[in-house]
Design a protein around this motif. Structure first.
Motif, PDB file in Angstrom:
ATOM      1  N   ASP A  69       0.832  -1.218   0.000  1.00  0.00           N
ATOM      2  CA  ASP A  69       0.000   0.000   0.000  1.00  0.00           C
ATOM      3  C   ASP A  69       0.858   1.257   0.000  1.00  0.00           C
ATOM      4  N   ARG A  70       1.871   1.260   0.843  1.00  0.00           N
ATOM      5  CA  ARG A  70       2.717   2.454   0.964  1.00  0.00           C
ATOM      6  C   ARG A  70       3.595   2.662  -0.272  1.00  0.00           C
ATOM      7  N   ILE A  71       4.142   1.581  -0.810  1.00  0.00           N
ATOM      8  CA  ILE A  71       4.991   1.687  -2.000  1.00  0.00           C
ATOM      9  C   ILE A  71       4.191   2.220  -3.184  1.00  0.00           C
ATOM     10  N   LEU A  72       2.963   1.721  -3.359  1.00  0.00           N
ATOM     11  CA  LEU A  72       2.128   2.167  -4.477  1.00  0.00           C
ATOM     12  C   LEU A  72       1.628   3.593  -4.277  1.00  0.00           C
ATOM     13  N   ALA A  73       1.461   3.992  -3.010  1.00  0.00           N
ATOM     14  CA  ALA A  73       0.986   5.352  -2.722  1.00  0.00           C
ATOM     15  C   ALA A  73       2.068   6.400  -2.985  1.00  0.00           C
TER      16      ALA A  73
END
Length: 467
Positions: free
Chosen positions: A163-167
């Motif tokens: 989630d954080r990497i894609l955000a």
């Protein structure tokens, strides 16, 4: 594929910042004295005198940039945060220079030149840093500055990490896939596929096409950590561990070396560092002395107002719980009618509280009643910034009801805090207040303290929740 050159990039960044600072300063001098930009006559000091000041200004500004987290990798620091930190660092730098000139009684050093330097330096730093960001993005688009990662294990930590990497695509991370023994190959989460079993590492690692392995095993599979780490290290691929204990340790842990034994500390508290604590204490002493002088006329008027409107003592002393759970006497201007000690110990002030005097309501709304706490700060019982202290009765009550409540006592309580400038003051959620206090404790920096003090001026003095 890239190597970890962050250390060298930071050194280059320091050199660039030094060059920008010197350039801004020299151009500011030229604009002030060669073009007379403001048209203000000034008794000029020699050019050499101004340039000598750079010997202190350049290292001073670089230290401020470091203190305001301006050398954090650009993968994880956004533009707005960087701009805010740049403004804060340059503002503090300007104030320090002006204060130094005042203290050495140097009247002829052109203050107008310093303001030109301030504006130029901020603008040029923003431009240079954005050029660096743009260059890094261009390089990443061509595939030269991407970190290719493989996740080992499927758990809550896996999904949260994805989630954080894609955000934040600007971080430059590419997740190649997931390996797991309990999830069927081909299963996807937000476009990231489960490629196969963990045993496939033995085939994937020798190909040497990965920058990092991120171990995201579930708690029940931690017995496999030693095996997986050994495989990764044999291949020479950088390995990091993303623990699946968010519900157990929801904050920032850190490790220390105990004669070769790694020890995980559940909570990182920057102010447990002696140097950080010393810097904060110096800020408290200097700040409280300046505020006592600055607000002395207001305190004098408050004394007169209390004396005229209500019989009783001027100062109200109340026992509060502070650093390391130690009790201390906190000072306030008395804003209530005099009560018996057992009547006020266990009750919060409520809206339209009959115990509050007319003048007391005004003091509470404007926070004038809090000014005597400057002497608590000077004594060392409190800090200018920190979690607000509470009475012993409420501490005993909340420690049983609210998880992690007692963590706030690992630092000195403050006159103002992160919770207060975000609106959690008076009759507001205790849980939200504690969440903000914990954020402050774990993320303390000189920059954060300065930010809170600035916000207090605009948000903290007049408070709708103060009764």
């Amino acid at each position: 594929m890239i190597k970890d050159n962050q250390k060298y990039f930071n050194r280059m960044h320091v050199v660039i910042d030094a060059v920008v600072t010197i350039f801004s300063y020299v151009v500011a001098w030229l604009l002030r004295f060669r073009t007379n930009l403001f048209g203000i006559p000034v008794r000029s000091l020699p050019f050499e005198y101004y340039m000598m000041a750079l010997v202190l200004i350049v290292p001073g500004y670089l230290l401020l940039y470091y203190g305001f987290n301006l050398y954090t990798p650009k993968r994880v620091q956004g533009r707005r945060l960087e701009l805010a930190n740049l403004l804060k660092a340059n503002t503090v730098g300007l104030l320090i220079i002006i204060l130094t000139l005042y203290m050495i009684k140097q009247e002829h050093f052109a203050r107008s030149m310093l303001f030109i330097f301030y504006g130029l330096n901020v603008v040029l730093e923003v431009i240079v840093r954005n050029i660096i960001r743009y260059a890094l993005r261009k390089i990443r688009r061509r595939g030269f500055n991407q970190k290719h990662i493989l996740l080992v294990g499927y758990s809550r930590a896996t999904e949260e990490y994805i989630d954080r990497i894609l955000a934040f695509p600007e971080w430059g991370y590419t997740i190649r896939g997931i390996l797991d023994d309990h999830v069927t190959a081909g299963t996807t989460y937000r476009g990231i596929k489960v490629l196969g079993r963990i045993g496939n590492l033995m085939v994937i690692l020798p190909e040497n096409k990965l920058d990092e392995i991120a171990i995201t095993l579930g708690l029940n599979e931690y017995y496999r950590l030693e095996e997986i780490v050994a495989l990764c290290e044999k291949s020479g691929v950088h390995t990091k561990f993303i623990p699946d204990y968010h519900n157990i340790i929801p904050t920032k842990p850190y490790t220390e070396d105990l004669m070769g034994l790694p020890v995980i500390n559940i909570r990182y508290v920057p102010l447990s560092n002696t140097f950080n604590a010393m810097i904060k204490r110096v800020m408290d002493i200097v700040g409280s002395l300046l505020c006592i002088i600055l607000f002395s006329p207001v305190m004098l008027l408050a004394v007169i107002g209390i004396k005229v409107t209500s019989p009783g003592p001027l100062i109200y002393r109340q026992t509060r719980v502070g650093l390391h759970n130690r009790s201390f006497e906190m000072y306030k201007f008395r804003s209530m009618e005099v009560q018996k000690p057992d009547e006020e110990k266990k009750a919060w002030t409520v809206k339209n509280d009959p115990r509050v005097t007319g003048f007391g309501k005004f003091m509470r709304k404007t926070s004038i009643d809090e000014l005597p706490q400057l002497f608590n700060v000077l004594k060392g019982d409190m800090s200018l910034v920190g979690p607000r202290p509470e009475r012993p009765f409420f501490v005993e009550k909340f420690r049983e009801e609210i998880p992690r409540y007692m963590v706030k006592h690992q630092v000195r309580p403050g006159m103002t805090g992160w919770a207060q400038v975000n609106g959690y003051r008076g009759d507001t959620s205790i849980r939200k207040r504690i969440d903000h206090d914990l954020y402050y404790i774990e993320n303390w920096s000189v920059g954060l303290d300065v930010k809170i003090l600035f916000l207090t001026v605009f948000r903290g003095f007049v408070n709708k929740n103060a009764y």
